[in-house]
Design an enzyme around this catalytic site. Structure first.
Site, PDB file in Angstrom:
ATOM      1  N   ARG A  46      37.879  39.300  51.804  1.00  0.00           N
ATOM      2  CA  ARG A  46      37.214  40.447  51.185  1.00  0.00           C
ATOM      3  C   ARG A  46      37.410  41.682  52.061  1.00  0.00           C
ATOM      4  O   ARG A  46      37.615  42.782  51.587  1.00  0.00           O
ATOM      5  CB  ARG A  46      35.714  40.174  50.948  1.00  0.00           C
ATOM      6  CG  ARG A  46      34.964  41.447  50.550  1.00  0.00           C
ATOM      7  CD  ARG A  46      33.645  41.218  49.784  1.00  0.00           C
ATOM      8  NE  ARG A  46      32.855  40.102  50.219  1.00  0.00           N
ATOM      9  CZ  ARG A  46      32.170  40.048  51.379  1.00  0.00           C
ATOM     10  NH1 ARG A  46      32.183  41.077  52.204  1.00  0.00           N
ATOM     11  NH2 ARG A  46      31.490  38.971  51.703  1.00  0.00           N
ATOM     12  N   TYR A  98      38.672  59.353  30.194  1.00  0.00           N
ATOM     13  CA  TYR A  98      38.729  57.942  29.845  1.00  0.00           C
ATOM     14  C   TYR A  98      37.318  57.448  29.475  1.00  0.00           C
ATOM     15  O   TYR A  98      36.371  57.668  30.215  1.00  0.00           O
ATOM     16  CB  TYR A  98      39.299  57.161  31.033  1.00  0.00           C
ATOM     17  CG  TYR A  98      39.363  55.687  30.785  1.00  0.00           C
ATOM     18  CD1 TYR A  98      40.227  55.175  29.832  1.00  0.00           C
ATOM     19  CD2 TYR A  98      38.552  54.813  31.476  1.00  0.00           C
ATOM     20  CE1 TYR A  98      40.271  53.813  29.571  1.00  0.00           C
ATOM     21  CE2 TYR A  98      38.592  53.458  31.234  1.00  0.00           C
ATOM     22  CZ  TYR A  98      39.455  52.961  30.275  1.00  0.00           C
ATOM     23  OH  TYR A  98      39.488  51.622  30.018  1.00  0.00           O
ATOM     24  N   ASP A 171      41.484  61.616  39.179  1.00  0.00           N
ATOM     25  CA  ASP A 171      42.029  60.395  38.585  1.00  0.00           C
ATOM     26  C   ASP A 171      43.501  60.679  38.274  1.00  0.00           C
ATOM     27  O   ASP A 171      43.822  61.425  37.356  1.00  0.00           O
ATOM     28  CB  ASP A 171      41.239  60.038  37.312  1.00  0.00           C
ATOM     29  CG  ASP A 171      41.679  58.708  36.710  1.00  0.00           C
ATOM     30  OD1 ASP A 171      42.857  58.328  36.889  1.00  0.00           O
ATOM     31  OD2 ASP A 171      40.857  58.046  36.046  1.00  0.00           O
ATOM     32  N   LYS A 196      47.945  50.636  34.765  1.00  0.00           N
ATOM     33  CA  LYS A 196      48.793  51.464  33.920  1.00  0.00           C
ATOM     34  C   LYS A 196      50.194  51.598  34.549  1.00  0.00           C
ATOM     35  O   LYS A 196      50.900  50.636  34.639  1.00  0.00           O
ATOM     36  CB  LYS A 196      48.114  52.809  33.682  1.00  0.00           C
ATOM     37  CG  LYS A 196      46.618  52.690  33.335  1.00  0.00           C
ATOM     38  CD  LYS A 196      46.345  51.963  32.019  1.00  0.00           C
ATOM     39  CE  LYS A 196      44.888  51.570  31.824  1.00  0.00           C
ATOM     40  NZ  LYS A 196      43.917  52.646  31.936  1.00  0.00           N
TER      41      LYS A 196
HETATM   42  C1  LIG Z   1      42.543  52.704  32.181  1.00  0.00           C
HETATM   43  C2  LIG Z   1      41.981  53.843  32.890  1.00  0.00           C
HETATM   44  C3  LIG Z   1      40.903  53.688  33.773  1.00  0.00           C
HETATM   45  C4  LIG Z   1      40.231  52.352  33.984  1.00  0.00           C
HETATM   46  O1  LIG Z   1      41.068  51.428  34.600  1.00  0.00           O
HETATM   47  P1  LIG Z   1      40.990  49.827  34.393  1.00  0.00           P
HETATM   48  O2  LIG Z   1      42.105  49.326  35.225  1.00  0.00           O
HETATM   49  O3  LIG Z   1      41.143  49.556  32.927  1.00  0.00           O
HETATM   50  O4  LIG Z   1      39.650  49.401  34.887  1.00  0.00           O
HETATM   51  C5  LIG Z   1      40.443  54.796  34.446  1.00  0.00           C
HETATM   52  N1  LIG Z   1      41.013  56.008  34.273  1.00  0.00           N
HETATM   53  C6  LIG Z   1      42.046  56.195  33.422  1.00  0.00           C
HETATM   54  C7  LIG Z   1      42.641  57.556  33.276  1.00  0.00           C
HETATM   55  C8  LIG Z   1      42.569  55.129  32.718  1.00  0.00           C
HETATM   56  O5  LIG Z   1      43.577  55.328  31.867  1.00  0.00           O
END
Ligand SMILES: *Cc1c(COP(=O)(O)O)cnc(C)c1O
Length: 379
Positions: A46, A98, A171, A196
């Protein structure tokens, strides 16, 4: 080193014993101590695991940050970043974002006394007016936003945040460090859904945080270890594997996206196309200034909202599924999927309505993709 080189060498192993090229998957929870008071530097997974560490190091290098942290998902990464705030703190957050991020603010952190104002962060005056002296602790920016692809001028937003002594959190999921590096522009924290583009193959969930300064690294490192939403060794390896081809994938994906956006913009069944690579997009110039590309996620409005469902049901090459960033092209219906948790009034105000479709463009041959959209749109 140039980003392409760092990417190709992601997890390139320097193991002296075997000479292995690929970082091994250290599928272990704990590590043997040679003697009392002596450690190899690895105690418990961890806290630190060599496979995860290889990924964390490369992510930090790619974003040109101080340290990287890998999490079990993008939401786990965002949670860790938000855990540094306390009851009474206030955040300004991009209004078109998101759905899961909206949900975590509203359903998880609000009950602990964190308050949030949603603003169009591409409008600096609105951001300025939303600042509450002494209470506002951070501006949380998505650029491009999801799903309406609005562009925030990062340099200007960061300058505003700094002059008010608040953090900037970006983000960077849609852009990836290959196209945009907010920390170089002075942002304090970058978060990613590695699910992604970083992973890139729709086969692994993951998240990442990268910090610009050691003081914040310390705090996020503490939170990562104390709350434990870490990425496992197998999944860390998959993301490392994905990263190696990130530059190639994104180049091809955005080349395809540009062609599809241009085709959609000419199509009389389409009302509006949201893609910053189109010169008429209001964020085109800013995007050119702060990024080296336009990415591969775009949205569009069909002229008759009843067509949206038909398109979704008719596509054959394109897959109807949530998520984005992978090598396969996906079509998403934000109003029912990614943004379903956002109240109707807010969705209507921001423009996430039932005529809107989002495409995450993959690496297929673009003529197959356009052909598929064409047949799906036939009336
Ligand atoms: C998908 C996404 C998230 C969340 O990520 P997960 O891996 O699904 O938990 C956060 N921000 C953006 C812009 C995203 O496209």
């Amino acid at each position: 080193m140039q980003i392409e080189t760092i990417l190709a060498h992601a997890g390139l192993c320097t193991d002296q014993t075997t000479g292995a090229i690929s970082t091994p998957i250290y599928q272990t929870a704990t590590f043997r101590h040679p003697a009392l008071g002596v450690s190899t530097g690895y105690d418990y997974s961890r806290t630190i695991n060599p496979t995860r560490q290889a990924l964390e190091n490369v992510i930090a290098e790619l974003e040109r940050g101080d340290r990287g942290f890998a999490f079990a998902s993008g939401m786990a990464a965002i949670t860790a970043v938000l855990m540094q705030f306390a009851s009474g703190d206030h955040l300004i957050v991009s209004d078109d974002l998101y759905g899961g991020t909206y949900r975590i603010f509203e359903k998880n952190f609000r009950q602990f006394g964190l308050s949030v104002t949603y603003e169009d962060t591409s409008n600096l005056e609105a951001v300025q007016n939303a600042l509450i002296p002494g209470k506002t602790k951070a501006i949380f920016i998505e650029t491009p936003t999801n799903p309406l692809i609005k562009i925030t001028d990062l340099g200007e937003a960061i300058a505003l945040a700094r002059s008010n002594g608040v953090l900037t959190i970006v983000d960077n999921t849609f852009m990836t460090p290959y196209l945009q590096r907010p920390l170089e522009l002075g942002a304090d924290v970058v978060v990613h859904s590695g699910t992604k583009y970083l992973g890139g193959h729709n086969d692994v969930l993951s998240g990442a945080v990268v910090t610009r300064l050691p003081e914040l690294s310390e705090r996020i490192g503490f939170i990562q270890n104390s709350t434990g939403g870490v990425l496992g060794p197998q999944d860390s390896w998959l993301v490392l594997r994905g990263l190696k081809t990130l530059a190639l994938r994104v180049e091809k994906q955005q080349e395809n996206a540009q062609k599809i956006a241009e085709w959609l913009a000419q199509n009389d069944k389409v009302n509006k196309v949201y893609y910053p690579g189109l010169p008429e997009h209001p964020g085109h110039r800013v995007q050119q200034k702060q990024s080296t590309g336009f990415g591969a996620t775009l949205s569009f409005r069909v002229r008759d909202s009843s067509w949206a469902e038909r398109i979704i049901n008719r596509v054959k090459v394109i897959t109807f599924a949530e998520s984005l960033g992978g090598v396969e092209t996906l079509i998403t219906y934000p109003v029912r999927q990614t943004h379903g948790d956002i109240p109707v009034e807010i969705r209507e105000k921001t423009g996430v309505t039932d005529d809107l479709l989002r495409l995450s463009v993959g690496i297929e041959h673009v003529s197959d993709l356009i052909g598929d959209l064409e047949q799906a749109m036939e009336t």
